[in-house]
Write a protein that holds these residues in place. Structure first.
Motif, PDB file in Angstrom:
ATOM      1  N   ASP A   1       3.411   1.914 -11.124  1.00 56.57           N
ATOM      2  CA  ASP A   1       3.230   3.078 -12.022  1.00 56.57           C
ATOM      3  C   ASP A   1       1.897   3.677 -11.546  1.00 56.57           C
ATOM      4  OD1 ASP A   1       5.781   2.505 -13.136  1.00 56.57           O
ATOM      5  OD2 ASP A   1       4.347   1.148 -14.891  1.00 56.57           O
ATOM      6  N   LEU A   2       0.775   2.590 -11.474  1.00 55.40           N
ATOM      7  CA  LEU A   2      -0.459   3.175 -11.060  1.00 55.40           C
ATOM      8  C   LEU A   2      -0.678   3.964  -9.710  1.00 55.40           C
ATOM      9  CD1 LEU A   2      -3.508   3.389 -11.670  1.00 55.40           C
ATOM     10  CD2 LEU A   2      -3.893   1.167 -10.476  1.00 55.40           C
ATOM     11  N   ALA A   3       0.049   3.365  -8.835  1.00 55.91           N
ATOM     12  CA  ALA A   3       0.156   4.016  -7.521  1.00 55.91           C
ATOM     13  C   ALA A   3       0.763   5.643  -7.637  1.00 55.91           C
ATOM     14  CB  ALA A   3       1.077   3.338  -6.581  1.00 55.91           C
ATOM     15  N   LYS A   4       1.756   5.764  -8.519  1.00 57.71           N
ATOM     16  CA  LYS A   4       2.487   7.090  -8.711  1.00 57.71           C
ATOM     17  C   LYS A   4       1.472   8.006  -9.322  1.00 57.71           C
ATOM     18  CE  LYS A   4       6.142   9.219 -11.029  1.00 57.71           C
ATOM     19  NZ  LYS A   4       7.434   9.072 -11.914  1.00 57.71           N
ATOM     20  N   HIS A   5       0.696   7.541 -10.382  1.00 50.92           N
ATOM     21  CA  HIS A   5      -0.208   8.311 -11.253  1.00 50.92           C
ATOM     22  C   HIS A   5      -1.422   8.627 -10.248  1.00 50.92           C
ATOM     23  CE1 HIS A   5       1.833   8.386 -15.044  1.00 50.92           C
ATOM     24  NE2 HIS A   5       2.084   7.048 -14.947  1.00 50.92           N
ATOM     25  N   ALA A   6      -2.061   7.728  -9.506  1.00 51.64           N
ATOM     26  CA  ALA A   6      -2.929   7.853  -8.584  1.00 51.64           C
ATOM     27  C   ALA A   6      -2.741   8.522  -7.443  1.00 51.64           C
ATOM     28  CB  ALA A   6      -3.740   6.713  -8.531  1.00 51.64           C
ATOM     29  N   GLU A   7      -1.586   8.731  -7.054  1.00 46.11           N
ATOM     30  CA  GLU A   7      -1.075   9.256  -5.759  1.00 46.11           C
ATOM     31  C   GLU A   7      -1.438   8.567  -4.540  1.00 46.11           C
ATOM     32  OE1 GLU A   7      -2.190  13.383  -6.047  1.00 46.11           O
ATOM     33  OE2 GLU A   7      -0.720  13.852  -7.674  1.00 46.11           O
ATOM     34  N   VAL A   8      -1.463   7.183  -4.673  1.00 45.79           N
ATOM     35  CA  VAL A   8      -1.618   6.286  -3.710  1.00 45.79           C
ATOM     36  C   VAL A   8      -0.412   5.435  -3.409  1.00 45.79           C
ATOM     37  CG1 VAL A   8      -4.219   6.090  -4.194  1.00 45.79           C
ATOM     38  CG2 VAL A   8      -2.597   4.501  -5.074  1.00 45.79           C
ATOM     39  N   ASN A   9      -0.642   4.727  -2.277  1.00 44.24           N
ATOM     40  CA  ASN A   9       0.689   3.875  -1.449  1.00 44.24           C
ATOM     41  C   ASN A   9       0.356   2.498  -2.589  1.00 44.24           C
ATOM     42  OD1 ASN A   9       1.807   1.452  -0.410  1.00 44.24           O
ATOM     43  ND2 ASN A   9       1.607   2.908   1.450  1.00 44.24           N
ATOM     44  N   HIS A  10       1.398   2.139  -3.152  1.00 48.28           N
ATOM     45  CA  HIS A  10       1.550   0.998  -3.986  1.00 48.28           C
ATOM     46  C   HIS A  10       0.988  -0.499  -3.397  1.00 48.28           C
ATOM     47  CE1 HIS A  10       5.319  -0.054  -2.257  1.00 48.28           C
ATOM     48  NE2 HIS A  10       5.309  -1.219  -2.920  1.00 48.28           N
ATOM     49  N   ALA A  11       1.235  -0.506  -2.128  1.00 48.48           N
ATOM     50  CA  ALA A  11       0.604  -1.570  -1.283  1.00 48.48           C
ATOM     51  C   ALA A  11      -0.897  -1.786  -1.424  1.00 48.48           C
ATOM     52  CB  ALA A  11       1.006  -1.614   0.355  1.00 48.48           C
TER      53      ALA A  11
ATOM     54  N   ILE B   1      -2.921  -0.957  -4.000  1.00 50.93           N
ATOM     55  CA  ILE B   1      -3.171  -1.676  -5.433  1.00 50.93           C
ATOM     56  C   ILE B   1      -2.798  -3.337  -5.295  1.00 50.93           C
ATOM     57  CG2 ILE B   1      -2.499  -1.713  -7.742  1.00 50.93           C
ATOM     58  CD1 ILE B   1      -1.808   1.373  -7.236  1.00 50.93           C
ATOM     59  N   SER B   2      -1.906  -3.482  -4.639  1.00 47.94           N
ATOM     60  CA  SER B   2      -1.475  -5.115  -4.522  1.00 47.94           C
ATOM     61  C   SER B   2      -2.492  -5.815  -3.778  1.00 47.94           C
ATOM     62  CB  SER B   2      -0.165  -5.120  -4.048  1.00 47.94           C
ATOM     63  OG  SER B   2       0.053  -6.430  -3.705  1.00 47.94           O
ATOM     64  N   ARG B   3      -3.076  -5.023  -2.545  1.00 54.59           N
ATOM     65  CA  ARG B   3      -3.952  -5.829  -1.474  1.00 54.59           C
ATOM     66  C   ARG B   3      -5.407  -5.710  -2.349  1.00 54.59           C
ATOM     67  NH1 ARG B   3      -3.573  -2.107   3.621  1.00 54.59           N
ATOM     68  NH2 ARG B   3      -5.212  -3.752   4.269  1.00 54.59           N
ATOM     69  N   LEU B   4      -5.584  -4.694  -3.006  1.00 51.53           N
ATOM     70  CA  LEU B   4      -6.992  -4.656  -3.726  1.00 51.53           C
ATOM     71  C   LEU B   4      -6.926  -5.555  -4.857  1.00 51.53           C
ATOM     72  CD1 LEU B   4      -9.526  -3.073  -4.198  1.00 51.53           C
ATOM     73  CD2 LEU B   4      -8.369  -1.686  -5.924  1.00 51.53           C
ATOM     74  N   GLU B   5      -5.921  -5.701  -5.742  1.00 54.93           N
ATOM     75  CA  GLU B   5      -5.933  -6.751  -6.738  1.00 54.93           C
ATOM     76  C   GLU B   5      -5.946  -8.256  -6.286  1.00 54.93           C
ATOM     77  OE1 GLU B   5      -3.103  -5.679  -9.452  1.00 54.93           O
ATOM     78  OE2 GLU B   5      -4.111  -3.767 -10.193  1.00 54.93           O
TER      79      GLU B   5
ATOM     80  N   ARG C   1      -9.512  -7.344   1.566  1.00 54.84           N
ATOM     81  CA  ARG C   1     -10.796  -6.265   1.872  1.00 54.84           C
ATOM     82  C   ARG C   1     -10.129  -5.300   2.864  1.00 54.84           C
ATOM     83  NH1 ARG C   1     -12.440  -8.823  -1.709  1.00 54.84           N
ATOM     84  NH2 ARG C   1     -14.675  -9.482  -1.961  1.00 54.84           N
ATOM     85  N   PHE C   2     -10.139  -3.949   2.655  1.00 56.93           N
ATOM     86  CA  PHE C   2      -9.529  -3.036   3.841  1.00 56.93           C
ATOM     87  C   PHE C   2     -10.008  -1.663   3.702  1.00 56.93           C
ATOM     88  CE2 PHE C   2      -7.006  -2.770  -0.236  1.00 56.93           C
ATOM     89  CZ  PHE C   2      -6.844  -1.522  -0.332  1.00 56.93           C
ATOM     90  N   ASN C   3      -9.988  -0.925   4.502  1.00 55.08           N
ATOM     91  CA  ASN C   3     -10.662   0.349   4.323  1.00 55.08           C
ATOM     92  C   ASN C   3      -9.827   1.411   3.469  1.00 55.08           C
ATOM     93  OD1 ASN C   3     -12.847   0.082   6.180  1.00 55.08           O
ATOM     94  ND2 ASN C   3     -11.477   0.550   7.988  1.00 55.08           N
ATOM     95  N   ILE C   4     -10.611   2.101   2.338  1.00 49.55           N
ATOM     96  CA  ILE C   4     -10.021   3.099   1.398  1.00 49.55           C
ATOM     97  C   ILE C   4     -10.942   4.141   1.231  1.00 49.55           C
ATOM     98  CG2 ILE C   4     -10.835   1.503  -0.369  1.00 49.55           C
ATOM     99  CD1 ILE C   4      -8.229   2.338  -1.970  1.00 49.55           C
ATOM    100  N   SER C   5     -10.349   5.107   1.023  1.00 55.23           N
ATOM    101  CA  SER C   5     -11.448   6.209   0.794  1.00 55.23           C
ATOM    102  C   SER C   5     -11.924   6.425  -0.521  1.00 55.23           C
ATOM    103  CB  SER C   5     -10.479   7.864   0.972  1.00 55.23           C
ATOM    104  OG  SER C   5      -9.702   7.908   0.152  1.00 55.23           O
ATOM    105  N   LEU C   6     -13.265   6.793  -0.557  1.00 51.47           N
ATOM    106  CA  LEU C   6     -13.889   6.840  -2.055  1.00 51.47           C
ATOM    107  C   LEU C   6     -12.895   7.790  -2.823  1.00 51.47           C
ATOM    108  CD1 LEU C   6     -16.170   6.306  -3.768  1.00 51.47           C
ATOM    109  CD2 LEU C   6     -17.123   8.001  -2.973  1.00 51.47           C
ATOM    110  N   ASP C   7     -12.193   8.715  -2.393  1.00 49.78           N
ATOM    111  CA  ASP C   7     -11.323   9.597  -3.137  1.00 49.78           C
ATOM    112  C   ASP C   7     -10.011   8.691  -3.964  1.00 49.78           C
ATOM    113  OD1 ASP C   7     -10.412  12.064  -4.307  1.00 49.78           O
ATOM    114  OD2 ASP C   7      -8.863  12.157  -3.006  1.00 49.78           O
TER     115      ASP C   7
END
Length: 160
Positions: A126-136, A138-142, A146-152
């Motif tokens: 759900d969060l991935a859909k609203h934030a327009e990011v890959n759901h993976a 969010i899983s990796r972050l939570e 650690r991985f490269n992710i844009s500030l945006d």
């Protein structure tokens, strides 16, 4: 390192035997001179205090410095350090503190995103859909990865 309990604060130190052939890297939450005397009495030889630095998380810092000098370990917190190693000791400790501070900020971001998601009753998808990011992501972050992710992208997840 503001999130570190003050009970972990202390001093990281380097002690050396008189001929500098062996050096002990340790920490104390008490007085450095008292700790030096305790170790010297136990060893029955004089020890020189070479370096001492105040740190926010002394046990963590000791572990990281021991890992850094692992190839020079003699056992029981004793190392065969060179004078150059000792000269660079303060810079090494500052570098480790900077890196651990970035990790703390990363963990805070992950915690904020997860808390916000759970408060809304959303799944990671759900969060991935609203934030327009890959759901993976969010899983990796939570999970603490650690991985490269844009500030945006991080901003969109935090504000979704």
């Amino acid at each position: 390192m503001n999130n570190v309990p003050t009970s972990y604060a202390g001093h990281l130190y380097v002690l050396a035997v008189a001929d500098w052939s062996r050096m002990k890297i340790g920490y104390t939450q008490g007085r450095i001179e008292t700790r030096r005397r305790q170790i010297a009495e136990k060893m029955r030889e004089p020890l020189l205090l070479i370096q001492a630095l105040a740190v926010a998380d002394a046990p963590f810092m000791e572990r990281r410095v021991h890992e850094h000098f692992r190839s020079k370990a003699l056992g029981n917190e004793w190392f065969a350090l060179t004078r150059d190693d000792v000269q660079d000791f303060e810079q090494l400790v500052q570098k480790i503190e900077r890196v651990s501070h970035r990790s703390t900020m990363w963990d805070a971001l992950a915690s904020r995103i997860k808390k916000g998601r759970e408060q809304r009753g959303w799944s990671q998808r759900d969060l991935a859909k609203h934030a327009e990011v890959n759901h993976a992501w969010i899983s990796r972050l939570e999970s603490g990865e650690r991985f490269n992710i844009s500030l945006d992208a991080a901003k969109r997840m935090a504000l979704a």
